[in-house]
Every structure is written in C-alpha cells, then in structure tokens.
Design a protein around this motif. Structure first.
Motif, PDB file in Angstrom:
ATOM      1  N   CYS A 112      -5.121   2.659 -10.829  1.00 14.41           N
ATOM      2  CA  CYS A 112      -4.083   3.688 -10.981  1.00 14.41           C
ATOM      3  C   CYS A 112      -3.518   3.688 -12.401  1.00 14.41           C
ATOM      4  O   CYS A 112      -3.268   4.755 -12.985  1.00 14.41           O
ATOM      5  N   GLN A 129       1.250   4.233  -2.755  1.00  8.83           N
ATOM      6  CA  GLN A 129       1.098   5.639  -2.372  1.00  8.83           C
ATOM      7  C   GLN A 129       2.263   6.472  -2.887  1.00  8.83           C
ATOM      8  O   GLN A 129       2.068   7.563  -3.452  1.00  8.83           O
ATOM      9  N   TRP A 180       0.843  -1.203   0.000  1.00  6.74           N
ATOM     10  CA  TRP A 180       0.000   0.000   0.000  1.00  6.74           C
ATOM     11  C   TRP A 180       0.880   1.254   0.000  1.00  6.74           C
ATOM     12  O   TRP A 180       0.669   2.183  -0.806  1.00  6.74           O
ATOM     13  N   GLN A 181       1.876   1.282   0.868  1.00  2.33           N
ATOM     14  CA  GLN A 181       2.760   2.446   0.947  1.00  2.33           C
ATOM     15  C   GLN A 181       3.575   2.628  -0.330  1.00  2.33           C
ATOM     16  O   GLN A 181       3.854   3.757  -0.757  1.00  2.33           O
ATOM     17  N   LEU A 231      -6.134   7.202  -3.663  1.00  2.00           N
ATOM     18  CA  LEU A 231      -4.748   6.769  -3.746  1.00  2.00           C
ATOM     19  C   LEU A 231      -4.190   7.005  -5.145  1.00  2.00           C
ATOM     20  O   LEU A 231      -3.024   7.370  -5.320  1.00  2.00           O
ATOM     21  N   ARG A 233       1.622   9.394  -5.690  1.00  4.02           N
ATOM     22  CA  ARG A 233       1.443  10.647  -4.965  1.00  4.02           C
ATOM     23  C   ARG A 233       1.709  11.839  -5.897  1.00  4.02           C
ATOM     24  O   ARG A 233       2.668  11.847  -6.664  1.00  4.02           O
TER      25      ARG A 233
END
Length: 291
Positions: free
Chosen positions: A280, A164, A160-161, A199, A168
């Motif tokens: 995404c 991100q 997940w990070q 996200l 971002r």
C-alpha cells in the motif's frame, strides 16, 4: 515406506477407539474430524507453519516442509522435504495425527497417498484476508489451542480492517507482480496477492488468467503497460532491472519499479498484513509520482 506405515498404524491401534470430538471444515470445504485435539502435526508448506504457530499449535509440530523458516524455531524441526516433493516415508515415521497441506502447492498424488493411510488431512488455501483469520481459528480448534487462535484471529481482523479504512477510495493503480523470471511468471486474481493489491487500490493486470500462477510473455506485460511493477526483493537475478530496457513502459518511465518482501507477500499467513502495509505504501508513492 511400508515399515514406517506399519509403525504409524500400530500406534494408532494402540491408542484404541475414541469418539470424535473435534471437527472443522478446511479451505476446500472438506470435513476434518479428530478423535481428540492433535498432538503430532506435520506442516507441508511454509505458510501453514506460520499459521500453526500463530494459532498456538507450534509445540505440537513434529515436522515441516523445508523453507519453513518462520518463526525461527520452525527451522529446527525435522524436514519432510519440499512442498512439491514430499518425503512420504519421513512423514509416516513422525506418526502424525494431523497433516496440514497446501492445496495448490503440494502434489495431489502425494496427498492422495497420505490419505490412504487414514491420517486426517486439512487442506489450506486462503484466498483472502477473512480466510486467513478463519484458518487461525480452525487450526487452533484442531490443536486444542482455541483461546490463542481466537485472539490471533481477532488481532488479524482488527489490523486488516484498519488498513481497509486507511486505503479505501484510493485511485486505482495497475500492477504487474513478477514472481519468477525464467519463465516469466505472475499470479492471477484468485491468489491471495491479488487480495492485497485490491486492499491497496491496485489492479492485477493478469487477474483474469485462469491459472493460479500463470506464465506470461514480455509482450503481454508491455501491452498491458502497468503503472507499477513489483518483484521479490530477495531474487538473485535482479528481476526489476530487465524492465529498464523498455523506457516507454509506464512503470519504467515514472520510476515505479519496487522490490517487496516475498516471504510476507507470497505466504498466506499472518505476515500478509505486513506485506499489505508495504505494498500500500508503494502504491501511494506511485500515485504521488503520477500527479
């Protein structure tokens, strides 16, 4: 149902008194306490089934709602009905020592009925990525598979990070996500799907509606004029095709109509990160087309 309830209560009585040793809070903030780690678990929603398997509790599942088809072995378990129409007698006959329910999907009256029989009930309602990771840990604790759940949660948070960090700062893209055609339905900003969109740098055009899964009009979609329209790829009615009759709609004009894997995206389980990667990528395609 009385006979099944009697069997379950008799089994509970035979187990004898025991001091509570396992306690967690569910997604609604309710305290769930078990005398010992659960050995007979019933799942009342597909996303719950996926969470339980990922948390290392798959071998403790004795019943699942229908359409619980992932992982593959879940489909072999006894069905307790659909998440919206549970077979309460069947659930009681399975003698669960823990039921994991879907707060917004299961009918409140049926959950209240199950509570009357004294069966511990955990309500699942993940609304963001962090809650999914915590769910893996909490469910693992209830099942006595803490090490597996913690490892799964750590891996989930790491991916997940990473997503991100990758997405971002991307330019915002307005999105309409259609989940149903007749009536035309979507999801609001409190649903896990909106966390995925955020996200990816997407903005849910119906995020502010009060209902979790609101009905909307074609006119409302046209007025919002989204840059991208997403719809389930497994829908038999080809929901994206209907929008082509509106060539002035930005998503149609720029050819930004995309199918997505609804099992990944609509279920708030570990595969939501696969959905995020897919969404995404689609929104990045849309950004490239707008340049």
């Amino acid at each position: 149902m009385r006979a099944a309830a009697g069997l379950w209560l008799a089994a509970l009585a035979l187990a004898g008194p025991a001091q509570a040793t396992v306690t967690v809070q569910d997604d609604l903030g309710n305290t769930v306490t078990l005398a010992q780690p659960a050995r007979r678990i019933v799942s009342l929603a597909p996303h719950v089934t996926e969470l339980l398997y990922a948390a290392g509790a798959g071998d403790r599942l004795v019943g699942v709602s229908n359409v619980s088809d992932y992982p593959r072995e879940a489909a072999q378990l006894p069905s307790v009905g659909s998440f919206a129409a549970l077979d309460l007698e069947r659930i009681l006959a399975l003698k669960p020592d823990l039921i994991v329910a879907w707060h917004s999907g299961n009918k409140p009256a049926q959950l209240a009925r199950l509570r009357q029989f004294g069966i511990p009930l955990y309500e699942s309602q993940p609304a963001d990525f962090g809650m999914i990771a915590t769910s893996l840990e909490q469910l693992a604790h209830l099942a006595g598979s803490d090490a597996t759940g913690q490892a799964a949660a750590s891996a989930f948070r790491a991916r997940w990070q990473s997503l991100q960090a990758q997405y971002r700062g991307r330019p915002e893209v307005s999105v309409f996500y259609q989940i149903w055609s007749q009536p035309l339905m979507t999801l609001n900003g409190h649903h896990m799907v909106s966390s995925v969109l955020r996200l990816c740098g997407g903005r849910n055009i119906f995020a502010d509606l009060p209902q979790l899964a609101p009905t909307v009009s074609v006119e409302a979609v046209l007025a919002a004029d989204p840059q991208v329209i997403l719809a389930p790829g497994d829908a038999k009615d080809q929901p994206l095709e209907r929008w082509r009759q509106f060539p002035r709609l930005r998503a149609v004009r720029d050819a930004q109509l995309y199918s997505v894997n609804a099992d990944w995206l609509n279920r708030a389980g570990p595969r939501i990160l696969d959905a995020a990667a897919e969404v995404c990528a689609r929104l990045d395609q849309a950004r490239a087309a707008m340049k």
